[in-house]
Motif scaffolding. Structure first.
Motif, PDB file in Angstrom:
ATOM      1  N   LYS A 101       0.857  -1.197   0.000  1.00  0.00           N
ATOM      2  CA  LYS A 101       0.000   0.000   0.000  1.00  0.00           C
ATOM      3  C   LYS A 101       0.884   1.234   0.000  1.00  0.00           C
ATOM      4  O   LYS A 101       1.520   1.538   1.010  1.00  0.00           O
ATOM      5  CB  LYS A 101      -0.890  -0.006   1.249  1.00  0.00           C
ATOM      6  CG  LYS A 101      -1.855  -1.203   1.308  1.00  0.00           C
ATOM      7  CD  LYS A 101      -2.589  -1.292   2.633  1.00  0.00           C
ATOM      8  CE  LYS A 101      -3.583  -2.450   2.641  1.00  0.00           C
ATOM      9  NZ  LYS A 101      -4.201  -2.666   3.960  1.00  0.00           N
ATOM     10  N   GLY A 129      -7.419  -4.094   1.724  1.00  0.00           N
ATOM     11  CA  GLY A 129      -8.581  -3.995   2.599  1.00  0.00           C
ATOM     12  C   GLY A 129      -8.147  -3.921   4.046  1.00  0.00           C
ATOM     13  O   GLY A 129      -6.954  -3.803   4.351  1.00  0.00           O
ATOM     14  N   PRO A 130      -9.125  -3.956   4.963  1.00  0.00           N
ATOM     15  CA  PRO A 130      -8.808  -3.878   6.398  1.00  0.00           C
ATOM     16  C   PRO A 130      -8.258  -5.203   6.896  1.00  0.00           C
ATOM     17  O   PRO A 130      -9.012  -6.131   7.165  1.00  0.00           O
ATOM     18  CB  PRO A 130     -10.165  -3.546   7.036  1.00  0.00           C
ATOM     19  CG  PRO A 130     -11.189  -3.963   6.037  1.00  0.00           C
ATOM     20  CD  PRO A 130     -10.560  -4.052   4.697  1.00  0.00           C
ATOM     21  N   THR A 131      -6.932  -5.307   7.012  1.00  0.00           N
ATOM     22  CA  THR A 131      -6.314  -6.618   7.224  1.00  0.00           C
ATOM     23  C   THR A 131      -5.094  -6.517   8.126  1.00  0.00           C
ATOM     24  O   THR A 131      -3.972  -6.391   7.636  1.00  0.00           O
ATOM     25  CB  THR A 131      -5.837  -7.198   5.860  1.00  0.00           C
ATOM     26  OG1 THR A 131      -4.989  -6.219   5.229  1.00  0.00           O
ATOM     27  CG2 THR A 131      -6.981  -7.554   4.940  1.00  0.00           C
ATOM     28  N   LYS A 184      -5.017   5.891   3.108  1.00  0.00           N
ATOM     29  CA  LYS A 184      -5.429   5.667   4.514  1.00  0.00           C
ATOM     30  C   LYS A 184      -4.233   5.609   5.451  1.00  0.00           C
ATOM     31  O   LYS A 184      -4.336   5.928   6.630  1.00  0.00           O
ATOM     32  CB  LYS A 184      -6.316   4.434   4.637  1.00  0.00           C
ATOM     33  CG  LYS A 184      -5.650   3.073   4.390  1.00  0.00           C
ATOM     34  CD  LYS A 184      -4.989   2.446   5.582  1.00  0.00           C
ATOM     35  CE  LYS A 184      -4.144   1.253   5.212  1.00  0.00           C
ATOM     36  NZ  LYS A 184      -3.393   0.684   6.334  1.00  0.00           N
ATOM     37  N   ASP A 237     -10.698   0.144   5.287  1.00  0.00           N
ATOM     38  CA  ASP A 237      -9.331   0.124   5.802  1.00  0.00           C
ATOM     39  C   ASP A 237      -9.011   1.407   6.567  1.00  0.00           C
ATOM     40  O   ASP A 237      -8.238   1.391   7.534  1.00  0.00           O
ATOM     41  CB  ASP A 237      -8.349  -0.050   4.628  1.00  0.00           C
ATOM     42  CG  ASP A 237      -7.054  -0.708   5.034  1.00  0.00           C
ATOM     43  OD1 ASP A 237      -6.874  -1.001   6.225  1.00  0.00           O
ATOM     44  OD2 ASP A 237      -6.196  -0.923   4.152  1.00  0.00           O
ATOM     45  N   LEU A 240     -10.355   0.888  10.104  1.00  0.00           N
ATOM     46  CA  LEU A 240      -9.503  -0.025  10.880  1.00  0.00           C
ATOM     47  C   LEU A 240      -8.217   0.676  11.327  1.00  0.00           C
ATOM     48  O   LEU A 240      -7.846   0.645  12.506  1.00  0.00           O
ATOM     49  CB  LEU A 240      -9.129  -1.248  10.031  1.00  0.00           C
ATOM     50  CG  LEU A 240      -8.174  -2.210  10.748  1.00  0.00           C
ATOM     51  CD1 LEU A 240      -8.913  -3.034  11.791  1.00  0.00           C
ATOM     52  CD2 LEU A 240      -7.460  -3.153   9.778  1.00  0.00           C
ATOM     53  N   THR A 241      -7.542   1.281  10.365  1.00  0.00           N
ATOM     54  CA  THR A 241      -6.191   1.778  10.656  1.00  0.00           C
ATOM     55  C   THR A 241      -6.228   3.021  11.529  1.00  0.00           C
ATOM     56  O   THR A 241      -5.248   3.341  12.201  1.00  0.00           O
ATOM     57  CB  THR A 241      -5.428   2.030   9.331  1.00  0.00           C
ATOM     58  OG1 THR A 241      -5.758   1.001   8.408  1.00  0.00           O
ATOM     59  CG2 THR A 241      -3.946   2.022   9.524  1.00  0.00           C
ATOM     60  N   SER A 247      -2.007  -0.670  14.452  1.00  0.00           N
ATOM     61  CA  SER A 247      -1.519  -0.083  13.196  1.00  0.00           C
ATOM     62  C   SER A 247      -0.190   0.621  13.433  1.00  0.00           C
ATOM     63  O   SER A 247      -0.065   1.458  14.330  1.00  0.00           O
ATOM     64  CB  SER A 247      -2.545   0.918  12.653  1.00  0.00           C
ATOM     65  OG  SER A 247      -1.890   1.857  11.803  1.00  0.00           O
ATOM     66  N   ARG A 248       0.802   0.292  12.583  1.00  0.00           N
ATOM     67  CA  ARG A 248       2.110   0.949  12.689  1.00  0.00           C
ATOM     68  C   ARG A 248       1.990   2.428  12.358  1.00  0.00           C
ATOM     69  O   ARG A 248       2.661   3.266  12.943  1.00  0.00           O
ATOM     70  CB  ARG A 248       3.135   0.291  11.739  1.00  0.00           C
ATOM     71  CG  ARG A 248       3.637  -1.076  12.144  1.00  0.00           C
ATOM     72  CD  ARG A 248       2.790  -2.234  11.665  1.00  0.00           C
ATOM     73  NE  ARG A 248       2.443  -2.256  10.283  1.00  0.00           N
ATOM     74  CZ  ARG A 248       3.096  -2.961   9.335  1.00  0.00           C
ATOM     75  NH1 ARG A 248       4.117  -3.705   9.658  1.00  0.00           N
ATOM     76  NH2 ARG A 248       2.671  -2.972   8.086  1.00  0.00           N
ATOM     77  N   ASN A 249       1.087   2.750  11.406  1.00  0.00           N
ATOM     78  CA  ASN A 249       0.931   4.159  11.019  1.00  0.00           C
ATOM     79  C   ASN A 249       0.265   4.961  12.141  1.00  0.00           C
ATOM     80  O   ASN A 249       0.687   6.064  12.472  1.00  0.00           O
ATOM     81  CB  ASN A 249       0.121   4.245   9.719  1.00  0.00           C
ATOM     82  CG  ASN A 249       0.913   3.702   8.542  1.00  0.00           C
ATOM     83  OD1 ASN A 249       1.870   4.335   8.096  1.00  0.00           O
ATOM     84  ND2 ASN A 249       0.545   2.538   8.060  1.00  0.00           N
TER      85      ASN A 249
HETATM   86  O1  LIG Z   1      -0.014  -1.447  10.526  1.00  0.00           O
HETATM   87  P1  LIG Z   1      -0.412  -0.609   9.370  1.00  0.00           P
HETATM   88  O2  LIG Z   1      -0.732   0.792   9.723  1.00  0.00           O
HETATM   89  O3  LIG Z   1       0.593  -0.722   8.246  1.00  0.00           O
HETATM   90  O4  LIG Z   1      -1.777  -1.221   8.782  1.00  0.00           O
HETATM   91  C1  LIG Z   1      -1.795  -2.557   8.366  1.00  0.00           C
HETATM   92  C2  LIG Z   1      -2.864  -2.782   7.318  1.00  0.00           C
HETATM   93  O5  LIG Z   1      -2.633  -1.962   6.196  1.00  0.00           O
HETATM   94  C3  LIG Z   1      -4.264  -2.588   7.834  1.00  0.00           C
HETATM   95  O6  LIG Z   1      -5.181  -2.888   6.819  1.00  0.00           O
END
Ligand SMILES: O=P(O)(O)OC[C@H](O)CO
Ligand SMILES: NC(=O)c1ccc[n+]([C@@H]2O[C@H](COP(=O)([O-])OP(=O)(O)OC[C@H]3O[C@@H](n4cnc5c(N)ncnc54)[C@H](O)[C@@H]3O)[C@@H](O)[C@H]2O)c1
Length: 325
Positions: A101, A129-131, A184, A237, A240-241, A247-249
Motif C-alpha cells: 500500500k 482492505g482492512p487486514t 489511509k 481500511d 480499521l487503521t 496499526s504501525r501508522n
Molecule cells: O499497521 P499498518 O498501519 O501498516 O496497517 C496494516 C494494514 O494496512 C491494515 O489494513
C-alpha cells in the motif's frame, strides 16, 4: 494455481498462510536469511510474525529467481521496494497480485503502475482492505477487495484465495483499490496524532470523515470509482487503521502527537510504516492533480518537524465551508 509470495514481512507471511490452505504448496521469497531459515526450520516467521504456527506446505527461499514459472505472484514487498524486487525476477506473463500500500517516491506511481512499467506483459490485480496480518494469520474473519480488470483471472484469484474466514470481494477498479490503501496510511498517522495529543474522540471521528473526503477527492481525480472508495479497500481500511495502536501508522502518529520527532520514531525501525513514505509523494501528487488535502499537508508538516500545537492550530483556523466533497 501455484502461488509465490514476494516478501517475508508480516503481511507476506500471513498471505502465504492463506494461500497454503489445504496444504497447497506456497513458495515465499524473503530478503532476510534468518526469516528463510525460521520458516523452513521452525514453520514460524520469528522476525515479523512471531508466535504464529505456519503451514508446513509453505517453503521459503532467499532466491527470487526460484519464483519464476509459478502461476501467480503475490507482491508484498514495501511499496518503495516493489520496483527493485520485480526487476530481479523474470515475470513474463505471470499474473501479479499487488498487496503493498503506497505510492512510489519520485515517479508518483501507484504500486500497480510500477508493476506495469517493470513487467508490461503481466496481468495485474490488487488485493487490499482492512487486514491486520496477525488477525488474518490467526484465521479471524476478514474481507478484502480483490481488483482485476480481467474477469476470468479475477474469478480464478477469488476462488484460489477465498475461504470462509478470508472473503475477497471482486472489483474491476484496480486504481480505486490501490488509492484507498495508500491514502489511509497517511490519514492513520493523523488519527494517531489526535490520540497522542489527547484531542478526544470527536476530533478523531471528524478527522476520519474529513480525511475520507480527501481520499475521495484525490481518488476521483486519479480515476477511481466512488463505490470502491466507500468499500473495503477505502473506507473499510481507513476505519480499521485509524482506530487501533495495532496499526504501525497510527502508532507513529501517536508518537508525533506526544511531541516526539519523526527521525527518532523511524530510526532503526524493522517494520514498515508506509504512510511516512507515502505522505510527501501524496502531497506532490495532490498538487499535481489540483486536489486540496489539508490533513495530508498537516501530516507532512509534522513529519518535517513542525510543532504539534502549530499544526493543529493551522488546521482548526481553516475557513468554515460547505461539507460536500
Ligand atoms: O499497521 P499498518 O498501519 O501498516 O496497517 C496494516 C494494514 O494496512 C491494515 O489494513
Ligand atoms: N502488516 C500488515 O498487517 C499489512 C496488512 C496489509 C498490507 N500491508 C502492506 O504490506 C506491505 C509489506 O508490509 P509488511 O507488514 O509485510 O512488512 P513488515 O513491516 O512486517 O516487514 C518489513 C518488510 O520490508 C522488507 N524490506 C525491508 N527493506 C527492503 C528492501 N530494501 N527490499 C525489499 N524488501 C525490504 C523486509 O524484508 C520485510 O519483509 C506494506 O506495503 C504494508 O502496508 C501490511
Amino acid at each position: 494455481m501455484r502461488i509465490g509470495v514476494i516478501g517475508g514481512g508480516a503481511w507476506g507471511t500471513a498471505l502465504a498462510q492463506v494461500a497454503a490452505r489445504d496444504d497447497a504448496p506456497v513458495l515465499l521469497w524473503a530478503r532476510e536469511p534468518d526469516v528463510v531459515e525460521s520458516i523452513n526450520g521452525a514453520h514460524e516467521n520469528r522476525a515479523f510474525l512471531p508466535g504464529v504456527p505456519l503451514s508446513a506446505s509453505i517453503r521459503a527461499t532467499g532466491t527470487l529467481a526460484d519464483l519464476a514459472g509459478l502461476d501467480a505472484l503475490l507482491v508484498v514487498a514495501p511499496a518503495q521496494h516493489v520496483r527493485t524486487v520485480l526487476s530481479e525476477i523474470a515475470v513474463g506473463t505471470t499474473p501479479l497480485v499487488l498487496c503493498a500500500k503506497g505510492i512510489e517516491a519520485g515517479t508518483r506511481l501507484l504500486v500497480g503502475e510500477v508493476a506495469r512499467s517493470v513487467a508490461p506483459h503481466a496481468p495485474i490485480a490488487v488485493l487490499s482492505g482492512p487486514t491486520f496480518a496477525h488477525e488474518v494469520a490467526a484465521g479471524k474473519p476478514t474481507a478484502v477487495t480483490l481488483a482485476c480488470e480481467d474477469e476470468a483471472l479475477r474469478t480464478r484469484l477469488v476462488e484460489r484465495l477465498g475461504a470462509p474466514a478470508f472473503r475477497p470481494y471482486a472489483s474491476a477498479d484496480v486504481t480505486g483499490a490501490e488509492i484507498g490503501g495508500a491514502v489511509k496510511n497517511v490519514l492513520a498517522i493523523a488519527c494517531g496524532v489526535v490520540e497522542g495529543a489527547g484531542l478526544g474522540l470527536n476530533a478523531r471521528a471528524a478527522l476520519i470523515a474529513r480525511g475520507f473526503a480527501e481520499m475521495t477527492r484525490f481518488g476521483l481525480a486519479r480515476g477511481a470509482q466512488a463505490d470502491t472508495l466507500t468499500g473495503l479497500s477505502g473506507l473499510g481500511d481507513l476505519v480499521l487503521t485509524c482506530s487501533s495502536t495495532n496499526s504501525r501508522n497510527f502508532s507513529l502518529g501517536v508518537g508525533l502527537g506526544q511531541g516526539r520527532s519523526a527521525a527518532e520514531l523511524l530510526a532503526d525501525r524493522k517494520t514498515v510504516a508506509e504512510g511516512a513514505f507515502t505522505a510527501p509523494v501524496l502531497r506532490e501528487a495532490a498538487a499535481e492533480a489540483g486536489v486540496d488535502m489539508p490533513v495530508v499537508a498537516a501530516v507532512n508538516a509534522l513529519l518535517e518537524g513542525a510543532p504539534v500545537a502549530d499544526v493543529i492550530e493551522a488546521l482548526l483556523s481553516r475557513p468554515l465551508k460547505a461539507e460536500a466533497v
